[in-house]
Scaffold this motif. Structure first.
Motif: not given
Length: 167
Positions: A129-132, A136-147, A163-167
């Motif tokens: 999800y994050a741009e290059k 990343t890391g802890a801020d991943i939990l503060n998003r509206g969607s996950f990839n 595991c691969k998750l896409d929401t």
């Protein structure tokens, strides 16, 4: 004649697309995680992706006869040794405190973690999800969607969990 050309192109594209979708679980994991897991024996393989947006998860577990994959993991600086950091703990198993619960995000239909508890091992988090070059890391939990994609290797049992998750 024009109709025959269109039909021929459609047939070729259909064959090409079908060929792309026939990867083995070992090929999928190897490609996504960047390590060779071709010797792994499939334990489980589940893919719930589908529908218009392609949301869902892929969960693959592979058993190995020896620890050769562990050697490759140890040589790759992107893999980290257990224990999991807080973000990975929340994503894979969930985090609980007296006031709230976060996750697990990699879970079955009943909210149970897909990956069994691992005592000794290595893990990798690929944040798709994050741009290059962005955080990343802890801020991943503060998003509206996950990839994201996660690899966990159980060193005690020689099992790779993908595991691969896409929401």
């Amino acid at each position: 004649m024009k109709k025959l050309g269109v039909l021929l192109i459609a047939a070729i594209m259909s064959v090409a697309l079908a060929a792309c979708g026939n990867q083995t679980p070992q090929e999928i994991v190897s490609e996504e995680l960047g390590i060779d897991v071709s010797d792994g024996i499939e334990i489980s393989n589940e893919d719930t992706h589908g529908g218009f947006h392609g949301d869902g998860h892929t969960f693959i577990s592979l058993q190995f006869d020896d620890n050769s994959v562990l050697g490759a993991i140890k040589k790759d600086a992107k893999w980290k040794e257990f224990p999991l950091d807080a973000a990975m703990q929340a994503l894979v198993y969930g985090l609980n405190d007296e006031e709230s619960q976060i996750g697990p995000f990699l879970s079955d239909g009943q909210g149970n973690a897909l990956v069994p508890e691992i005592q000794n091992g290595y893990y990798i988090l690929i944040d798709r999800y994050a741009e290059k070059d962005k955080a990343t890391g802890a801020d991943i939990l503060n998003r509206g969607s996950f990839n994201f994609t996660v690899g966990l290797y159980d060193a005690d049992n020689n099992i790779m969990y993908f595991c691969k998750l896409d929401t």
